[in-house]
Design a protein around this motif. Structure first.
Motif, PDB file in Angstrom:
ATOM      1  N   VAL A 146       0.818  -1.212   0.000  1.00  0.00           N
ATOM      2  CA  VAL A 146       0.000   0.000   0.000  1.00  0.00           C
ATOM      3  C   VAL A 146       0.855   1.267   0.000  1.00  0.00           C
ATOM      4  N   THR A 147       2.077   1.167   0.515  1.00  0.00           N
ATOM      5  CA  THR A 147       2.946   2.346   0.534  1.00  0.00           C
ATOM      6  C   THR A 147       3.388   2.739  -0.877  1.00  0.00           C
ATOM      7  N   ILE A 201      -1.653  -0.541   7.549  1.00  0.00           N
ATOM      8  CA  ILE A 201      -1.510   0.833   7.065  1.00  0.00           C
ATOM      9  C   ILE A 201      -2.673   1.215   6.152  1.00  0.00           C
ATOM     10  N   GLY A 211      -3.951   4.378   3.505  1.00  0.00           N
ATOM     11  CA  GLY A 211      -3.628   5.593   2.775  1.00  0.00           C
ATOM     12  C   GLY A 211      -4.866   6.459   2.618  1.00  0.00           C
ATOM     13  N   TYR A 264      -1.299  10.202   2.038  1.00  0.00           N
ATOM     14  CA  TYR A 264      -0.611  10.082   3.316  1.00  0.00           C
ATOM     15  C   TYR A 264      -0.990   8.764   3.983  1.00  0.00           C
ATOM     16  N   LEU A 265      -0.067   8.191   4.736  1.00  0.00           N
ATOM     17  CA  LEU A 265      -0.242   6.860   5.317  1.00  0.00           C
ATOM     18  C   LEU A 265      -0.417   6.937   6.832  1.00  0.00           C
ATOM     19  N   SER A 280      -1.726   4.440  10.541  1.00  0.00           N
ATOM     20  CA  SER A 280      -2.022   3.119  11.095  1.00  0.00           C
ATOM     21  C   SER A 280      -2.770   3.209  12.416  1.00  0.00           C
TER      22      SER A 280
END
Length: 261
Positions: free
Chosen positions: A174-175, A221, A223, A243-244, A246
């Motif tokens: 996902v990053t 995570i 986004g 932006y990420l 958690s």
């Protein structure tokens, strides 16, 4: 009694939406610019009777459709009797009431009055999740399309809409994931412009933001960004990079920031 649901089961996304009070709507039927109705469908087993409480999610769906000046219907489909019961929420908003029972021919006519166009985009990942769906088999065999799926929307305590949120789940990290990269599709899969355009037009009509939440198959995570423009030529325009986060509180804080941009 099984609810028709094309959504991928994803523990992080499902729990997050539940914690934040975000509700989905499986179908929104439209003809041109006219929103005909919102729908949910439940498939009954042989001899089963429709039984559903008017809970918070159902009231949210009712109010979402009300904001669009459209009715909200719950359809109970019975493969054994080949009948469809159409329910609506009573004026007191405390129970469902049956408004009509239709055979297959009458139901197809009912559907065509609300949405007559044919299915153009392949269901791809959702196909396996609706393979046993009686209503889908009947619609598709008669060249009819399901309605627009709303992954999530949020209302405040007074029943006012705050935002629509589109959920995208990737098999990648996902990053590194950006839905914009797949906007125009591939040789084997059509592009996303029509579905994004419908959602953005809907959000603009309601004068609320359209947000994007991204997830992958393994991490915690999430986004987040806001969709500012949807262009056939330029793709998706974001308010900022994705932006990420958690942490649920951080996510809520970011959503509160995004909807005020």
């Amino acid at each position: 009694m099984n609810r028709r649901n094309t959504e991928t089961v994803h523990a992080v996304a499902d729990n997050l939406f539940l914690e934040l009070g975000i509700t989905d709507l499986q179908g929104l039927l439209k003809e041109g610019e006219n929103i005909a109705c919102g729908i949910e469908c439940y498939q009954l087993s042989h001899g089963e009777i429709f039984s559903l409480d008017v809970n918070r999610e159902e009231i949210d769906r009712y109010n979402f459709c009300k904001s669009l000046e459209a009715p909200y219907y719950v359809i109970a489909s019975s493969p054994s009797s080949r009948k469809f019961q159409i329910f609506t929420i009573a004026d007191e908003e405390d129970k469902f009431e049956l408004i009509e029972t239709l055979n297959e021919t009458s139901f197809l006519a009912w559907w065509k009055q609300k949405q007559s166009f044919t299915q153009k985009k392949g269901m791809y990942e959702a196909q396996a999740r609706i393979k046993d769906s009686y209503i889908d088999k009947l619609l598709f065999s008669n060249d009819l399309a399901w309605g627009v799926n709303i992954d999530g929307f949020k209302l405040d305590n007074a029943g006012n809409l705050l935002y629509i949120i589109e959920k995208r789940i990737t098999g990648r990290d996902v990053t590194q994931y950006d839905p914009n990269r797949f906007f125009r599709g591939t040789q084997n899969k059509s592009g996303d412009y029509p579905s994004w355009k419908i959602l953005k037009d809907l959000a603009d009509r309601l004068e609320i933001p359209l947000l994007l939440a991204t997830f992958d198959k393994t991490s915690q995570i999430v986004g987040l960004t806001r969709i500012m423009e949807v262009s056939a030529r330029d793709g998706l325009s974001y308010s900022n990079e994705i932006y990420l986060f958690s942490n649920t509180q951080q996510i809520q804080t970011e959503i509160s920031r995004l909807i005020t941009i």
